[in-house]
Design a protein around this motif. Structure first.
Motif, PDB file in Angstrom:
ATOM      1  N   LEU A 226      19.529  29.753  48.554  1.00  0.00           N
ATOM      2  CA  LEU A 226      20.252  30.050  49.804  1.00  0.00           C
ATOM      3  C   LEU A 226      20.333  31.566  50.021  1.00  0.00           C
ATOM      4  N   LEU A 227      20.630  32.292  48.934  1.00  0.00           N
ATOM      5  CA  LEU A 227      20.727  33.750  49.030  1.00  0.00           C
ATOM      6  C   LEU A 227      19.351  34.383  49.231  1.00  0.00           C
TER       7      LEU A 227
ATOM      8  N   ALA B 148      18.497  33.932  52.769  1.00  0.00           N
ATOM      9  CA  ALA B 148      19.343  34.842  53.547  1.00  0.00           C
ATOM     10  C   ALA B 148      18.756  36.250  53.530  1.00  0.00           C
TER      11      ALA B 148
ATOM     12  N   ALA C  64      15.869  36.353  55.835  1.00  0.00           N
ATOM     13  CA  ALA C  64      16.194  36.033  57.230  1.00  0.00           C
ATOM     14  C   ALA C  64      16.049  37.249  58.142  1.00  0.00           C
TER      15      ALA C  64
ATOM     16  N   ALA D 188      28.257  36.966  45.316  1.00  0.00           N
ATOM     17  CA  ALA D 188      27.956  35.937  46.309  1.00  0.00           C
ATOM     18  C   ALA D 188      27.524  34.648  45.618  1.00  0.00           C
TER      19      ALA D 188
END
Lengths: 431, 251
Positions: free
Chosen positions: A397-398, A401, A404, A380
């Motif tokens: 960002l990961l 995520a 999240a 990713a």
């Protein structure tokens, strides 16, 4: 260490810790509750590293005679939940500050300080103060909670009789570098009533906080808290909740920074069809970061649902601990229990210690648990980078995520967005 | 534009040479296709150009408009205008497709010293491009590629390409996993991006994609080398006779 040596050390430490403390003044029932708590903590003794539920977390800094010195953080950040209309109850170094707080008046709520409530000869808090805590001492002793019950002079007592239009927010501020804070809150949500509690802190060199919540039949209690921000702080918090039939309890905690955070959450589902969700997201940076979520959920009624979702991001040698248990008592048929704990380890020095436990005495239940720890997904990461996203931004960002899924547990999207933005800012500051 | 000279690549972890000296030149506005049997090194070429880890370059050069690609991080290559449409687009739970696209577009702009696109401008732009590719609003909102069908994933790749407006596009087996309609849609998306200053390198097993995306030059790759180059008729020859004849002829 021989067991009698350990016992002696435990007794000595407990005596030393208690020596300088005095029980707060109050009505007879309150004094009785506090004395009973003192008896409990003396009998149990303070936690030691060898104790079953302290194997992964060294209690020394929490049981020491004095708090460490922790520089006071500048108040340069927008306050957590600042955009949300709320009734603010402010504690400065653990002392209720009427001047900084909003008037303690809101339709659907009866709010008093703990001092006010415990001064009255007759008060509903009698059925709660130290009662849920005492219940929660078995089968796992939680001496620091009993210590808190005995000596906490500050906190609030809230009786929820309706559906207030806005949340109540406990705001903890630090003024003294060695503030050693003990606060204790009791909340009773009456049948069919609803409330949302926000907490931001623990701004104190060392904080011990106990929250006892009684959620009556058909009532709802939402709890969202943010634990920041000072690097050197220590905190131990206990949440004890008792749930009546068809009631709902949902608690979410975001933790960033702090050398030591131990969050115990003890929930008892006593009425049929009750729902309890506990979730947490934590970000830790550095070898002196230690964060521990210890959850114990007891199913003692039929068709109840419990859910635990905990995610931790650990880097530069940070340590995360998860000890989560689901106990399903005999007769608690049709229990639906779920537990997941996951850690994202951003380097090889960080570690995640997880102890998921299920103990089931009913024969018609659905319980599942899972625990994982892993590195960032390289595939990713490459995908994002191949689109021009720089390595560090792609990692962030990961990371977001990954967290999240825990943040999704917060129902109110305004609160979830606020915390998500803070997590993002936390990551950006560390680029 | 894309200039590859004597490129030799081995696996980092083991002593296995994959590319044994690849020479290739794709000029602006040109579409080149690379065909070849399994294991010939086609996908490796695309990965090495885009900067994926796990490979070691042991010889040769690869430049894009004169810039040495092999020296750059993957994100720097992207900012230089290189784009790889993945054979297997990656699912990223928890990252919204829209967030992903905007982050990528603005990161590239920033790297090139350009101003970031405003949220409103971006939204307008992405909606128009998505509509052309029959990508609905729901797909934009969902996490990147999560729960997308094979066709949706490939359309999403083309959407990224359209938004990022690269100089040089590499399509790695974009036709795999596509039905006829999806292939048509994807090809239309690619063709809409063809322009005099943009180059394409289309990697495929089959001639049928090349019916839709018409190449100027077709290369046949085998055992880590380009063994034959020719016009579009070369793809037809492969389709009719397989690789065996060509390989026998060049051996």
């Amino acid at each position: 260490m021989a067991s009698n040596a350990l016992a002696k050390r435990r007794a000595d430490e407990t005596e030393a810790r208690i020596a300088g403390l005095t029980l707060p003044e109050g009505a007879a029932w309150a004094t009785e509750a506090r004395q009973a708590a003192l008896t409990r903590v003396t009998a149990m003794g303070l936690p030691q590293k060898r104790d079953e539920y302290w194997r992964y977390t060294d209690p020394t800094s929490l049981t020491a005679d004095a708090a460490p010195t922790v520089p006071v953080m500048p108040r340069d950040e927008a306050p957590v939940f600042g955009e949300v209309e709320r009734l603010r109850i402010v504690f400065v170094d653990g002392v209720f500050d009427a001047g900084l707080s909003d008037p303690l008046k809101l339709a659907g709520l009866e709010i008093e300080t703990l001092a006010e409530a415990t001064a009255k000869d007759i008060h509903w808090a009698k059925d709660l103060l130290g009662v849920l805590e005492a219940n929660g001492q078995s089968p796992v002793p939680r001496p620091l909670a009993a210590l808190n019950t005995a000596f906490a002079s500050d906190g609030v007592a809230i009786r929820v009789v309706g559906k207030p239009v806005k949340p109540v927010a406990f705001v903890y501020l630090q003024q003294a570098e060695q503030s050693d804070v003990t606060v204790h809150h009791v909340i009773r949500v009456e049948p069919g009533a609803e409330m949302t509690l926000l907490e931001s802190g623990p701004a104190a060199a060392r904080l011990s906080k106990v929250l006892e919540v009684d959620v009556a039949d058909g009532a709802t209690f939402h709890h969202v808290r943010a634990q920041g921000r000072a690097h050197e702080r220590r905190a131990v918090t206990h949440t004890f909740a008792r749930l009546g039939a068809e009631s709902t309890f949902k608690s979410f905690t975001l933790t960033a920074n702090g050398r030591m955070t131990r969050n115990d959450c003890v929930i008892e589902l006593t009425g049929d069809d009750a729902v309890a969700h506990v979730a947490g997201a934590c970000v830790g940076d550095g070898a002196d970061f230690h964060h521990d979520d210890t959850v114990f959920i007891t199913h003692d009624a039929e068709r109840c649902e419990s859910r635990q979702v905990f995610k931790k991001v650990l880097r530069n040698g940070a340590t995360g601990v998860f000890q989560g248990k689901i106990l399903v008592k005999q007769g608690a048929q049709k229990t639906d229990g779920y537990q997941i704990s996951q850690a994202l380890l951003l380097d090889e020095d960080s570690q995640f210690l997880a102890k998921p436990e299920l103990e089931i005495y009913a024969d018609d239940v659905a319980c599942s648990h899972g625990s994982t720890s892993g590195a960032i997904d390289e595939t990713a990461l490459f995908y994002l980078r191949s689109r021009g996203v720089p390595h560090i931004e792609a990692t962030d960002l990961l990371t977001l995520a990954f967290l999240a899924e825990a943040l999704d547990e917060i129902e109110d999207s305004r609160l979830a967005d606020d915390l998500r933005d803070r997590l993002e800012a936390w990551l950006v500051r560390r680029r | 534009m894309l200039e590859i000279k004597g490129l030799k690549v081995k696996l980092e972890e083991e002593d296995k040479q994959i590319l044994k000296g690849v020479d290739l030149h794709v000029g602006p506005g040109e579409v080149h296709a690379i065909m070849g049997p399994n294991g010939s090194g086609k996908s490796t070429l695309s990965y090495v150009l885009s900067g994926r880890g796990g490979y070691e370059v042991t010889g040769g050069t690869a430049t894009l408009s004169g810039v040495d690609l092999l020296d750059l991080e993957p994100e720097e290559r992207a900012a230089e205008g290189l784009f790889l449409a993945f054979q297997y687009p990656v699912e990223i739970p928890g990252v919204g497709n829209m967030t992903f696209l905007r982050t990528a577009v603005n990161a590239q702009r920033k790297a090139r010293g350009e101003e970031e696109m405003s949220a409103a401008e971006f939204l307008k732009h992405v909606r128009a491009k998505a509509k052309e590719l029959k990508i609905d609003a729901d797909m934009l909102k969902r996490p990147v590629n999560v729960g997308f069908s094979g066709g949706e994933k490939k359309r999403n790749e083309i959407l990224q390409m359209a938004m990022l407006e690269p100089k040089m596009c590499i399509l790695d087996e974009t036709d795999s996993g596509l039905d006829v309609d999806a292939m048509k849609l994807v090809s239309e998306g690619v063709n809409a991006l063809r322009s005099p200053d943009r180059g394409f390198l289309v990697i495929t097993h089959y001639q049928r994609l090349l019916d839709h995306i018409k190449p100027d030059v077709v290369h046949i790759m085998s055992d880590g080398r380009i063994v034959k180059s020719g016009g579009p008729e070369l793809a037809l020859e492969v389709e009719n006779n397989g690789y065996a004849d060509i390989l026998a002829e060049t051996a």
